[in-house]
Design a protein around this motif. Sequence first.
Motif, PDB file in Angstrom:
ATOM      1  N   ASP A   1      -6.219  -0.227  -2.611  1.00 56.19           N
ATOM      2  CA  ASP A   1      -6.362   1.158  -2.319  1.00 56.19           C
ATOM      3  C   ASP A   1      -7.997   1.638  -2.759  1.00 56.19           C
ATOM      4  OD1 ASP A   1      -4.161   2.134  -2.179  1.00 56.19           O
ATOM      5  OD2 ASP A   1      -3.523   2.446  -4.193  1.00 56.19           O
TER       6      ASP A   1
ATOM      7  N   GLU B   1       5.565   2.459  -4.977  1.00 59.16           N
ATOM      8  CA  GLU B   1       5.051   1.530  -4.057  1.00 59.16           C
ATOM      9  C   GLU B   1       5.326   0.200  -4.708  1.00 59.16           C
ATOM     10  OE1 GLU B   1       5.207   1.632  -0.825  1.00 59.16           O
ATOM     11  OE2 GLU B   1       5.308   4.040  -1.029  1.00 59.16           O
TER      12      GLU B   1
ATOM     13  N   LYS C   1      -3.952   5.385  -5.042  1.00 58.22           N
ATOM     14  CA  LYS C   1      -3.670   6.084  -3.905  1.00 58.22           C
ATOM     15  C   LYS C   1      -2.328   6.125  -3.475  1.00 58.22           C
ATOM     16  CE  LYS C   1      -8.680   6.048  -2.497  1.00 58.22           C
ATOM     17  NZ  LYS C   1      -9.702   5.707  -1.719  1.00 58.22           N
ATOM     18  N   TYR C   2      -2.135   4.698  -2.653  1.00 54.46           N
ATOM     19  CA  TYR C   2      -0.871   4.340  -2.187  1.00 54.46           C
ATOM     20  C   TYR C   2      -0.379   3.023  -2.477  1.00 54.46           C
ATOM     21  CZ  TYR C   2       2.334   2.378   1.250  1.00 54.46           C
ATOM     22  OH  TYR C   2       3.530   1.811   1.987  1.00 54.46           O
TER      23      TYR C   2
END
Length: 616
Positions: free
Chosen positions: A546, A558, A551-552
């Motif tokens: 990230d 996730e 972030k992701y």
Amino acid sequence: MNQLSFFEINQEKVLENRTDAQTKNKVSYDVGETIQGSRKQQAALRKLFSEKKSKELLMEIENESAVLAAELITKQELFSQFSLLEEKEKGTEPEVARLKQLIINRVETAPKDSTDCRMMYLNASEELLTRFNSLILWADVQKFISEMGTLLNYEHYSLDEVEEKINSLTKTISSMEETGNTKVRTYFTLSRRLKRYKSVKDHLINVGEIKISILGDKFKNLFTKQTSLNSTIKSAQKVNKWSDLLDRKATGLQKTGKKANKPVWERSLPERPDRTNGRISTIKMPEDLAEYFGFPAIQFGHYVEDKSASEHIFRCSEALMDLADVLEVNDTSLSLKNRLKLSFGARGRGKALGHYERGQKVINFTKNKGTLGVLAHEFGHSLDNFLYDFSHNFKNGKSHYLSELEGYGDNLPESVIEAMTELMTAIKVGNSTAYFINENKPGVKPRETLSVGRFYRQAENLAHAIELLKAEQDNDLKEEIEMLEYYQTSSIQKEVEKLENKYFKEFKKLAQALAWLDQQVHGKRPDRIPYPSNTSKFYQNALALDGGKVKYWAADCELFARAFESYIEAFLKKQNRQSDYLVVGTTDSIAYPSGEEKIKIHEKVENLVKEIAKLL
């Protein structure tokens, strides 16, 4: 006492639901309920709401989808019509336009997750924009501020309560007048109070019961705290002409044409999805897939041919059977109480192999690549989201994940919450090496070098010196926290957090100084400065993917999904099974758990799965 099953379903005959483009298809056609929320449908609803932001329309949307309502009732959506260019065209003075912009900046991003709060937020936003229309000249500002203050002062009144107060005061005052008792202080006090309530009544009749404070504390403070108002006014008056305002980077004007970034990591995929062992599937048609597993809908994109649809149906049914075996649940349990839907090639996004839409509760597989191991990951998302929704008895508006461990309701057994908490702790907490970016400026000696020199002289290398520094810092921090706990009996969580942040900032400065000393000794500048971290390697790698900030890859949902699919593949391998459509490629330590961490995380995933299975 019998507990309500997580996965209790109603199996009914699933009917065809073909679109016009699917009339002649033999396999590739929709069945079950229509899956709403396609990009085209979402765009149509957004367009309708943008043209008519009414309470009536919002209530219709609430009844249809609380999730969509929550997406629409945000600052970004409701204030999208505000434009600096339009303000200029209608003759607004630049400093006034800047003031409006600063006021909008103070508005809370979104209201709390409830129908009532969204209604109040819509009303307040519309009221603010309406009052903006008469705010053109700087001479209008004082009146505007006074009116906003009145709104805030009167908003806790209701018309019924005010009328009741007026009637009561009128009777009391009339009684005093009849007895001639009008010279006492009480009479004048009640008379002033009656006058005020009549003023409030006039206000409520003309304006309505607007709860303007729903726009947030920062917005409210602007009109209730003089220091906040003064600083905002001062900032707005710095703009003297329109060119100054429109040239500013902070005007809110959006840039376009952003280039797509190359993925930082991609899984290694086989040429074809192989499968070994496992139950035999005879499922060939979309109706069979839906009815066997209890899915309320199956959707196919118009460009998915019958041959591709047949392979998807068959491979997906095999993979789902494998998943049910691993989780030790009934096949119908995978529909998540008849809520989970499947889509093939109808809702693809960019280069993603698949994705889960929590608003519509649908897993989408891409047309050509959806057969390559994404089902376990996306089912992990759907299960995570389902658990959160279940905790609110499916009455929540905003759709989140239980793995975030925030905002969940009280409709879940404590054992499930504990199992998820332990899993997320195992995922994120551990012993690993993290890195600071070397921020030392060339030719500049950090002031802290004298205080850290002793660590470097005692150490074998830079990493060892930083370990010694960290150990001393941690010990000092521990002593300070113990002192806080000794002298302060009330909650000290915020004070502890402040101390931890203070020590970490100091530790970073000292680590930079040690890196400078190391450069002087070895003549080479280290780009990254290693330091011991109490986070797991899995989490550290996710942060690295990230770019250092969550972030992701490092998002809780996730991390959970990758841990879940990693567990599924490892479980299958122990049984000498393979199911590539379900899961593949989770042995890459860059993106997945590895080593001892992997063992510990898998144990916690298994514990969570068992807690869920108890409710079947």
